[in-house]
Design a protein around this motif. Sequence first.
Motif, PDB file in Angstrom:
ATOM      1  N   GLY A 178      37.981  14.330 106.952  1.00 27.33           N
ATOM      2  CA  GLY A 178      38.249  15.520 106.153  1.00 27.33           C
ATOM      3  C   GLY A 178      39.738  15.743 105.954  1.00 27.33           C
TER       4      GLY A 178
ATOM      5  N   LEU B  15      38.830  16.730  94.916  1.00 28.60           N
ATOM      6  CA  LEU B  15      38.303  17.533  96.027  1.00 28.60           C
ATOM      7  C   LEU B  15      36.860  17.959  95.769  1.00 28.60           C
TER       8      LEU B  15
ATOM      9  N   ASN C  90      34.588  14.908  96.382  1.00 28.83           N
ATOM     10  CA  ASN C  90      34.434  14.510  97.776  1.00 28.83           C
ATOM     11  C   ASN C  90      33.670  15.540  98.609  1.00 28.83           C
ATOM     12  N   HIS C  91      33.917  16.830  98.346  1.00 28.35           N
ATOM     13  CA  HIS C  91      33.155  17.851  99.080  1.00 28.35           C
ATOM     14  C   HIS C  91      31.676  17.795  98.704  1.00 28.35           C
ATOM     15  N   TRP C  92      31.386  17.523  97.426  1.00 27.90           N
ATOM     16  CA  TRP C  92      29.985  17.348  97.017  1.00 27.90           C
ATOM     17  C   TRP C  92      29.362  16.159  97.752  1.00 27.90           C
TER      18      TRP C  92
ATOM     19  N   CYS D 291      28.635  16.914 101.407  1.00 30.56           N
ATOM     20  CA  CYS D 291      27.511  17.839 101.537  1.00 30.56           C
ATOM     21  C   CYS D 291      26.196  17.156 101.189  1.00 30.56           C
TER      22      CYS D 291
ATOM     23  N   HIS E  18      31.293  22.825 103.101  1.00 33.52           N
ATOM     24  CA  HIS E  18      31.607  21.835 102.056  1.00 33.52           C
ATOM     25  C   HIS E  18      30.991  22.230 100.716  1.00 33.52           C
TER      26      HIS E  18
ATOM     27  N   PHE F  67      33.318  24.865  99.338  1.00 40.42           N
ATOM     28  CA  PHE F  67      34.556  24.230  98.879  1.00 40.42           C
ATOM     29  C   PHE F  67      34.342  23.516  97.550  1.00 40.42           C
ATOM     30  N   MET F  68      33.203  22.864  97.414  1.00 38.86           N
ATOM     31  CA  MET F  68      32.908  22.155  96.176  1.00 38.86           C
ATOM     32  C   MET F  68      32.891  23.125  94.990  1.00 38.86           C
TER      33      MET F  68
END
Length: 656
Positions: A448, A468, A471-473, A476, A496, A499-500
């Motif tokens: 992370g 971002l 990557n967060h998707w 998750c 996450h 954040f996505m």
Amino acid sequence: MYDIEKIKATRELLKCSVEKSRKLGVEISERSWRLESCEQRLDFLSVALRDLSCKCTLYKMSTHDIDRVIGPASSVVNIFDVICGFETSLSNDDVSEDVFAYVTTVKRMEEALGLLTDNCKLVVSWLDTGSCCDSSLYVRKVNKCLSIVRGLQGTEERFRSKGGVLMIALDKVEVEYASMLRGIAPFSVALPDVIRNVQRVVERLGVNGRVEKCMSVYVEVRGLNVRKALEGFDLDYLEEISLTEFDSVLSVEHYIDQWDKQLEFVVKYLLDTEHRLCVEVFRKATFKDRCMECFARVAVQSGIHSFIKFGNTITKGKKEAIKLLKLLDMFGSLNKLRSDFNRLFSGRACGEIQTQTRDLIKKVVNGICEIFWELSLQVELQRPTSPPVDGSVPRLVNFVVEYCNQLLEDEYWSTLIQVVEIHQGWNHESFEKGLLLNEMQNIVTALGLNIGTWAKRHEDASLSYFFLMNNHWYLCKYTRGTKLGELMGNEWLTGHEEFMEYYETLYLKESWEKLPALLNEEGLVLFPGGRAIDRQVVKKKLKEFTEAFDEIYKKQSNWELCDKGLRWRIRQLVLRVVLPPYSSYLEKYASSIEFEVTTTADQRIKYTAKTLGNMITCLFEPKVGKYGNSTKCTELSDMVNNSFVTKQLSSTPAAA
């Protein structure tokens, strides 16, 4: 012509038969002469003993003294007669026809020879005493008897010497012994009768001082059988492959899987059968305590040392994540065979195999622990690298997620726990399962931090937010419902997801949401309160919109989203941001300029609403094979039109 050749062949056959008959006749004559000679000597000995008895009576020797010499002397005659019968049987009989009977005859001859020798000693000692009588005739007869008995006394030595009857018989037994061992196929259980015959042969060879020969024949024959059983396997790689600390095990990965299967086959099936056979064969032998020497030498013939050597070679390879999995596989294989190793290779005879195996296990355990405790550091060391220029999910992220999930699978995880517990025990340290779980979380945490650092290296803000969001998707979507997701917890997954959505909003705001503002109606009306439209302003705004769209589209046409669902979601959001205002603008003002624009290409409207929609629905496709098969960009393009967009976008979740 044919008849002549046939006659010639028949003539040669007859010549061979005559020659064999001649040799056989000579041999029979020699044997007859020997038997006649023995018979004459025995006849003389019998007459001499009767005369000796009379003389003893004449000279008033005690009955006790007479009995002491007459009894053994008579036994000599009878025993030698029996020995001659055994000699005939051993010389003429075929050992392969009835091994049990032949070996029994050998044993009986040995016993008879022992009795003959013992009785001859007694007779000689008493005849020596009786030779002191005064009668010269008596002395001559006694001396004659002594000569004959002493000659018979050397029978056992002659029979046991090279070329002697007993040695020739034992040689024949030895050949049959090798033949019987050769006939027991690998992986098969020998019939009880066969085993009993082999045991009898081993016993006879052993008591006749042929222990080493018996063992060497066994090793030679069974070792050859083992090698033949492995001829179908390609085992050259065990000796040929070499690795240094800079070489990756990826280059020999398939050999490790092959090693696992072949080692199990050799130990559990091939050597297990050989071990049971060896124990059975030598179970009744006088030297049964040495039977494991034979098995150990047969095991060497199977290439067990080469298997251990290959394992050592793998432990020398470069420290890398994939090597950890392969070492866990190797430990699992060795651990699965642990009871077999302990049973098959016990005792001093297999000491070298035991030592080499323990050394291999130690290297495997140490190698696993060294790599595992450095995994989070290895992830951290990738932080200075550059992120993908297309905003896609870095390979490291994809690898770490899949790798951690694989490592957390029941088989790998239980093996890892066992290995770490062993290693901690060696170092006299207490073991806690929580240490391993914490380290797994450290790996993901380090990943992370890498993602956050990489995002900052994108100078384009929209690309940074896109990266971002992507990557967060991924974290998750591809950890939810997995072992890694369970380990990290629901709060981590929800974080996450949030954040996505947050970076999704920033991404749209930084790029596509700037376009609608270019189509505002400011300056379009020529006169206040009037309905006349300034066509030049309309064309200018369309041109500015088109140029801005082209710039964004060109920049983002090579960007990639990792997941089909995410691609659909972002395309829908972009369509919602771009298409309604553009469609509305064209609906209001396109007709006023289309009437005027008829000749010059640069004055025509570049995109219709449908064309624009088709272009957007082809964005963010990954390269084929990067995240699986890419989705065809036509999946939406055929459905995109003004009415569809209006209907669909009304139900699409807001970016915020």
